[in-house]
Motif scaffolding. Sequence first.
Motif, PDB file in Angstrom:
ATOM      1  N   UNK A 224       0.846  -1.202   0.000  1.00 50.56           N
ATOM      2  CA  UNK A 224       0.000   0.000   0.000  1.00 50.56           C
ATOM      3  C   UNK A 224       0.877   1.247   0.000  1.00 50.56           C
ATOM      4  N   UNK A 225       1.824   1.299   0.934  1.00 42.21           N
ATOM      5  CA  UNK A 225       2.715   2.459   1.020  1.00 42.21           C
ATOM      6  C   UNK A 225       3.542   2.607  -0.248  1.00 42.21           C
ATOM      7  N   UNK A 226       3.970   1.485  -0.820  1.00 38.71           N
ATOM      8  CA  UNK A 226       4.793   1.532  -2.017  1.00 38.71           C
ATOM      9  C   UNK A 226       4.040   2.142  -3.193  1.00 38.71           C
ATOM     10  N   UNK A 227       2.814   1.670  -3.440  1.00 37.07           N
ATOM     11  CA  UNK A 227       2.054   2.184  -4.587  1.00 37.07           C
ATOM     12  C   UNK A 227       1.678   3.650  -4.405  1.00 37.07           C
ATOM     13  N   UNK A 228       1.295   4.026  -3.186  1.00 38.02           N
ATOM     14  CA  UNK A 228       0.914   5.419  -2.973  1.00 38.02           C
ATOM     15  C   UNK A 228       2.129   6.340  -3.013  1.00 38.02           C
ATOM     16  N   UNK A 229       3.290   5.854  -2.615  1.00 32.28           N
ATOM     17  CA  UNK A 229       4.507   6.649  -2.743  1.00 32.28           C
ATOM     18  C   UNK A 229       4.857   6.840  -4.218  1.00 32.28           C
ATOM     19  N   UNK A 230       4.707   5.782  -5.015  1.00 33.11           N
ATOM     20  CA  UNK A 230       4.946   5.910  -6.457  1.00 33.11           C
ATOM     21  C   UNK A 230       4.010   6.935  -7.074  1.00 33.11           C
ATOM     22  N   UNK A 231       2.728   6.929  -6.661  1.00 32.29           N
ATOM     23  CA  UNK A 231       1.763   7.893  -7.195  1.00 32.29           C
ATOM     24  C   UNK A 231       2.172   9.319  -6.846  1.00 32.29           C
ATOM     25  N   UNK A 232       2.594   9.537  -5.609  1.00 33.99           N
ATOM     26  CA  UNK A 232       3.026  10.871  -5.187  1.00 33.99           C
ATOM     27  C   UNK A 232       4.275  11.308  -5.952  1.00 33.99           C
ATOM     28  N   UNK A 233       5.202  10.379  -6.162  1.00 33.36           N
ATOM     29  CA  UNK A 233       6.420  10.721  -6.900  1.00 33.36           C
ATOM     30  C   UNK A 233       6.118  11.051  -8.349  1.00 33.36           C
ATOM     31  N   UNK A 234       5.135  10.356  -8.942  1.00 32.45           N
ATOM     32  CA  UNK A 234       4.752  10.633 -10.322  1.00 32.45           C
ATOM     33  C   UNK A 234       4.188  12.044 -10.455  1.00 32.45           C
ATOM     34  N   UNK A 235       3.296  12.421  -9.543  1.00 32.82           N
ATOM     35  CA  UNK A 235       2.720  13.770  -9.587  1.00 32.82           C
ATOM     36  C   UNK A 235       3.785  14.829  -9.301  1.00 32.82           C
ATOM     37  N   UNK A 236       4.664  14.540  -8.351  1.00 32.89           N
ATOM     38  CA  UNK A 236       5.746  15.489  -8.053  1.00 32.89           C
ATOM     39  C   UNK A 236       6.663  15.659  -9.254  1.00 32.89           C
ATOM     40  N   UNK A 237       6.953  14.556  -9.934  1.00 30.07           N
ATOM     41  CA  UNK A 237       7.824  14.639 -11.099  1.00 30.07           C
ATOM     42  C   UNK A 237       7.238  15.512 -12.191  1.00 30.07           C
ATOM     43  N   UNK A 238       5.915  15.392 -12.419  1.00 28.40           N
ATOM     44  CA  UNK A 238       5.277  16.253 -13.432  1.00 28.40           C
ATOM     45  C   UNK A 238       5.369  17.721 -13.018  1.00 28.40           C
ATOM     46  N   UNK A 239       5.091  18.003 -11.731  1.00 27.78           N
ATOM     47  CA  UNK A 239       5.166  19.386 -11.267  1.00 27.78           C
ATOM     48  C   UNK A 239       6.574  19.943 -11.364  1.00 27.78           C
ATOM     49  N   UNK A 240       7.570  19.115 -11.081  1.00 26.44           N
ATOM     50  CA  UNK A 240       8.964  19.558 -11.150  1.00 26.44           C
ATOM     51  C   UNK A 240       9.354  19.907 -12.573  1.00 26.44           C
ATOM     52  N   UNK A 241       8.982  19.057 -13.529  1.00 27.44           N
ATOM     53  CA  UNK A 241       9.319  19.311 -14.937  1.00 27.44           C
ATOM     54  C   UNK A 241       8.597  20.547 -15.459  1.00 27.44           C
ATOM     55  N   UNK A 242       7.327  20.710 -15.033  1.00 25.41           N
ATOM     56  CA  UNK A 242       6.587  21.896 -15.470  1.00 25.41           C
ATOM     57  C   UNK A 242       7.227  23.161 -14.919  1.00 25.41           C
TER      58      UNK A 242
END
Length: 271
Positions: A224-242
């Motif tokens: 559970x923690x692993x998948x939700x951490x991946x989701x947060x990292x994915x959204x953070x990565x998009x915000x960082x690139x933008x």
Amino acid sequence: MVVYRFLATPRWLGYAALTLAAATVMVLLGLWQLDRYDQRAEINARIDAGTSATPVPLTDVVGAPRAGAGTVGPEPAEHSEWTRVTVTGTYDPAHEILVRGRTVEGAVGFEVLTPLVLRDGTAVLVDRGWVRPASSGALTAPDVPAAPSGTVTVAGRLRPSESRGGRPQEVAGHAEIRRITPAAIAPTVPYALFDAYVSSDEPAAGFTAVPAEKQNALQNAGYVLQWWLFAAMTLYGFGYLARREAIGPRPENLLDEELDEEEEPVHNAPL
């Protein structure tokens, strides 16, 4: 001022859609693992409760068969697994079955399944415990303590029917099966069976108790923690690139480019 108008371009809209889709899938996978955690934690709680609970009559937990010999009764409720039950009857050693390929404390052996015939003529399969295989090999019957004669009262944990079980087969003078499935065993015995079996709490001398196998719920919690951490990292990565796109090149990079443009190649003067 930082401008994010580029986010409305087709390229960045595609990036955003892909990011949201990936994050959504990861969140859903985390929710699925959370559901699995709840299920396994509930099973573990029932196992813990069953070790000290006062046993209740078998017929209070699962319906008795009524259709006659060779049939099974109704399937027990899912939440009834591991409930401590008590049942009184007479063992039928003539239809005893060995369940092969069972592991206890790292050793592979047999669980001994003996029908217990109740006063009304129905029967329930009782797992009397685990025994080691014969020292002379698999083609020799193991040493199985005889079932007690006369009327006995058995206390144990209720276990549901196992899937994909087959009829007992004769091996070295005794009946064997791979899985405990009352519906597959019923046609081979002269009475109706409960669609569940009882794993004895207190095996007799010569048997080893079959332990209750708890579910690894903590593994699901980790997922559970692993998948939700991946989701947060994915959204953070998009915000960082933008953000990087909006800010543009760093000033020091621009200065380096200007210096590179101002520098001219040095040629040796002709003699």
